[in-house]
Design a protein around this motif. Structure first.
Motif, PDB file in Angstrom:
ATOM      1  N   SER A 254       0.758  -1.380  -0.178  1.00 15.17           N
ATOM      2  CA  SER A 254       0.010   0.115  -0.081  1.00 15.17           C
ATOM      3  C   SER A 254       0.776   1.269   0.030  1.00 15.17           C
ATOM      4  N   VAL A 255       2.275   1.115  -0.166  1.00  9.33           N
ATOM      5  CA  VAL A 255       3.103   2.176   0.089  1.00  9.33           C
ATOM      6  C   VAL A 255       4.149   2.112  -0.939  1.00  9.33           C
ATOM      7  N   THR A 256       4.871   3.033  -1.254  1.00  3.66           N
ATOM      8  CA  THR A 256       5.780   3.095  -2.469  1.00  3.66           C
ATOM      9  C   THR A 256       7.213   3.139  -1.836  1.00  3.66           C
ATOM     10  N   ARG A 257       8.178   2.558  -2.525  1.00  2.00           N
ATOM     11  CA  ARG A 257       9.530   2.537  -2.217  1.00  2.00           C
ATOM     12  C   ARG A 257      10.326   2.560  -3.415  1.00  2.00           C
ATOM     13  N   GLY A 258      11.329   3.345  -3.688  1.00  2.00           N
ATOM     14  CA  GLY A 258      12.036   3.497  -4.876  1.00  2.00           C
ATOM     15  C   GLY A 258      13.069   2.257  -4.943  1.00  2.00           C
ATOM     16  N   TRP A 259      13.784   1.948  -6.230  1.00  2.00           N
ATOM     17  CA  TRP A 259      14.559   1.025  -6.450  1.00  2.00           C
ATOM     18  C   TRP A 259      15.903   1.206  -5.758  1.00  2.00           C
ATOM     19  N   SER A 260      16.331   2.315  -5.826  1.00  2.00           N
ATOM     20  CA  SER A 260      17.715   2.836  -5.070  1.00  2.00           C
ATOM     21  C   SER A 260      17.536   2.527  -3.622  1.00  2.00           C
ATOM     22  N   ALA A 261      16.432   2.987  -3.158  1.00  2.00           N
ATOM     23  CA  ALA A 261      16.315   2.772  -1.670  1.00  2.00           C
ATOM     24  C   ALA A 261      16.408   1.227  -1.481  1.00  2.00           C
ATOM     25  N   THR A 262      15.514   0.567  -2.209  1.00  2.00           N
ATOM     26  CA  THR A 262      15.606  -0.987  -1.995  1.00  2.00           C
ATOM     27  C   THR A 262      17.265  -1.666  -2.272  1.00  2.00           C
ATOM     28  N   VAL A 263      17.660  -1.195  -3.086  1.00  2.00           N
ATOM     29  CA  VAL A 263      19.301  -1.635  -3.048  1.00  2.00           C
ATOM     30  C   VAL A 263      19.985  -1.457  -2.177  1.00  2.00           C
ATOM     31  N   ALA A 264      19.727  -0.104  -1.721  1.00  2.00           N
ATOM     32  CA  ALA A 264      20.863   0.255  -0.448  1.00  2.00           C
ATOM     33  C   ALA A 264      20.239  -0.603   0.699  1.00  2.00           C
ATOM     34  N   GLY A 265      19.011  -0.873   0.790  1.00  2.00           N
ATOM     35  CA  GLY A 265      18.453  -1.572   2.056  1.00  2.00           C
ATOM     36  C   GLY A 265      19.159  -2.886   1.956  1.00  2.00           C
ATOM     37  N   ARG A 266      18.790  -3.693   0.881  1.00  2.00           N
ATOM     38  CA  ARG A 266      19.334  -4.902   0.617  1.00  2.00           C
ATOM     39  C   ARG A 266      20.818  -5.103   0.862  1.00  2.00           C
ATOM     40  N   ALA A 267      21.701  -4.302   0.585  1.00  2.00           N
ATOM     41  CA  ALA A 267      23.083  -4.156   0.540  1.00  2.00           C
ATOM     42  C   ALA A 267      23.292  -3.972   1.976  1.00  2.00           C
ATOM     43  N   ALA A 268      22.634  -3.248   2.910  1.00  2.00           N
ATOM     44  CA  ALA A 268      22.825  -3.150   4.376  1.00  2.00           C
ATOM     45  C   ALA A 268      22.689  -4.499   4.934  1.00  2.00           C
ATOM     46  N   MET A 269      21.469  -5.008   4.559  1.00  2.00           N
ATOM     47  CA  MET A 269      21.026  -6.328   5.139  1.00  2.00           C
ATOM     48  C   MET A 269      21.889  -7.416   5.087  1.00  2.00           C
ATOM     49  N   ALA A 270      22.380  -7.459   3.521  1.00  2.00           N
ATOM     50  CA  ALA A 270      23.237  -8.566   3.181  1.00  2.00           C
ATOM     51  C   ALA A 270      24.677  -8.403   4.144  1.00  2.00           C
ATOM     52  N   LYS A 271      25.099  -7.258   4.493  1.00  2.00           N
ATOM     53  CA  LYS A 271      26.467  -6.714   5.323  1.00  2.00           C
ATOM     54  C   LYS A 271      26.040  -7.681   6.597  1.00  2.00           C
ATOM     55  N   ARG A 272      24.916  -7.150   7.233  1.00  2.00           N
ATOM     56  CA  ARG A 272      24.449  -7.397   8.557  1.00  2.00           C
ATOM     57  C   ARG A 272      24.196  -9.236   8.865  1.00  2.00           C
ATOM     58  N   ILE A 273      23.680  -9.886   7.643  1.00  2.00           N
ATOM     59  CA  ILE A 273      23.582 -11.315   7.522  1.00  2.00           C
ATOM     60  C   ILE A 273      24.922 -11.929   7.475  1.00  2.00           C
ATOM     61  N   LYS A 274      25.721 -11.200   6.718  1.00  2.00           N
ATOM     62  CA  LYS A 274      27.216 -11.950   6.579  1.00  2.00           C
ATOM     63  C   LYS A 274      27.992 -11.701   7.793  1.00  2.00           C
ATOM     64  N   ASP A 275      27.754 -10.515   8.543  1.00  2.00           N
ATOM     65  CA  ASP A 275      28.561 -10.437   9.891  1.00  2.00           C
ATOM     66  C   ASP A 275      28.072 -11.265  10.883  1.00  2.00           C
ATOM     67  N   ALA A 276      26.709 -11.426  10.952  1.00  2.00           N
ATOM     68  CA  ALA A 276      26.243 -12.471  11.848  1.00  2.00           C
ATOM     69  C   ALA A 276      26.665 -13.956  11.374  1.00  2.00           C
ATOM     70  N   ALA A 277      26.789 -14.301  10.201  1.00  2.00           N
ATOM     71  CA  ALA A 277      27.195 -15.787   9.913  1.00  2.00           C
ATOM     72  C   ALA A 277      28.663 -15.863  10.436  1.00  2.00           C
ATOM     73  N   ALA A 278      29.560 -14.876  10.046  1.00  2.00           N
ATOM     74  CA  ALA A 278      31.047 -14.969  10.627  1.00  2.00           C
ATOM     75  C   ALA A 278      31.050 -15.170  12.079  1.00  2.00           C
ATOM     76  N   ALA A 279      30.077 -14.644  12.844  1.00  2.00           N
ATOM     77  CA  ALA A 279      30.167 -14.859  14.579  1.00  2.00           C
ATOM     78  C   ALA A 279      29.722 -16.010  14.982  1.00  2.00           C
ATOM     79  N   LEU A 280      29.193 -17.040  13.959  1.00  2.00           N
ATOM     80  CA  LEU A 280      28.787 -18.308  14.374  1.00  2.00           C
ATOM     81  C   LEU A 280      29.680 -19.419  14.742  1.00  2.00           C
TER      82      LEU A 280
END
Length: 280
Positions: A254-280
């Motif tokens: 029901s809301v709108t989010r642009g491509w650039s915002a999504t790309v930036a958000g996914r990149a930040a999320m991927a970094k957090r995921i990899k950091d968490a995986a490295a700590a396992l």
């Protein structure tokens, strides 16, 4: 009594994430479940824990899909519900960087896999005069800029295929509907960040905080949210629901989010995921 008492269901991609929760919910509601997936160790563990039947299968391979349906009929004599849940992500990159192999692989699993499941389950349901098919789409098929191009295209195809199948099969007593999840906490995001399947499943906690602000409802979506929608569509309570796409997304579409915002958000999320995986 459960909403699915006496029903026999096939769930593809049932070894983790949304698929696993659908299997658990179906069992809790009284269904006999046959789970099909590629990850045999996880499948056998769930088979033992939940009392379901497991068949190792790749949904992009027609012989595997046919074998799943045949085994189900052999074991239980019928198929009341098919949940086409198996799916894979694709890299969120520019269209100029996409390779043909990725296109073929994603469409092979996400679209051909759904079509094959219906091809082989539908004749059984038609002979019974009843059945429910639930395809798992995505909000990425409804709105641009929410995910990778090819993934979004594959899920848009699933939504269109659902409507087309509902037109044919509904006349024969078989309902076909779709569920389109939004930002749901599952291992698919870890896989998209480059992690192996079982490891991706172990870092999903990282997603909860980030996903809490994506949609109007201020919490992350959970696999259980999708599972409950699947129970409804598989049950007799949805007997007049056909050809529909239910967005389980907390209002995200029901809301709108642009491509650039999504790309930036996914990149930040991927970094957090990899950091968490490295700590396992």
């Amino acid at each position: 009594m459960g909403a699915l008492d006496g029903k026999v269901a096939i769930v593809t991609g049932g070894t983790s994430g949304i698929g696993e929760k659908i299997v658990e919910a179906f069992v809790a509601q009284g269904a006999k479940v046959v789970m099909a997936a590629r990850r045999e160790d996880e499948g056998r563990a769930l088979e033992k824990r939940l009392g379901v039947r497991f068949v190792r299968a790749d949904v992009a391979v027609e012989a595997d899909v046919k074998a799943v349906v045949d085994r189900t009929v052999e074991w239980f004599g019928r198929v009341d519900c098919l949940v086409n849940n198996a799916g894979i992500p694709s890299p969120m990159v520019s269209i100029t960087e996409i390779d043909i192999a990725t296109i073929d692989q994603v469409l092979g699993v996400n679209v051909r896999g759904v079509a094959l499941g219906v091809k082989h389950a539908a004749p059984v349901m038609i002979s019974q005069g009843t059945g429910s098919i639930v395809n798992i789409g995505s909000v990425a098929g409804l709105r641009g800029g929410l995910s990778a191009h090819i993934y979004g295209a594959s899920k848009g195809a699933v939504q269109a295929l659902t409507r087309s199948l509902a037109a044919e099969l509904g006349e024969k007593g078989v309902r076909v509907n779709c569920i389109s999840p939004g930002a749901i906490v599952t291992g698919i995001f870890g896989k998209n960040a480059g992690l192996e399947g079982s490891k991706a499943d172990r870092v999903v906690g990282v997603l909860k905080e980030g996903f809490a602000t994506i949609q109007p409802i201020p919490r992350a979506g959970l696999p259980e949210d999708v599972a409950q929608a699947a129970v409804f569509l598989a049950s007799d309570g949805s007997g007049f629901v056909n050809g529909q796409d239910i967005a389980v997304d907390g209002g995200q579409t029901s809301v709108t989010r642009g491509w650039s915002a999504t790309v930036a958000g996914r990149a930040a999320m991927a970094k957090r995921i990899k950091d968490a995986a490295a700590a396992l």
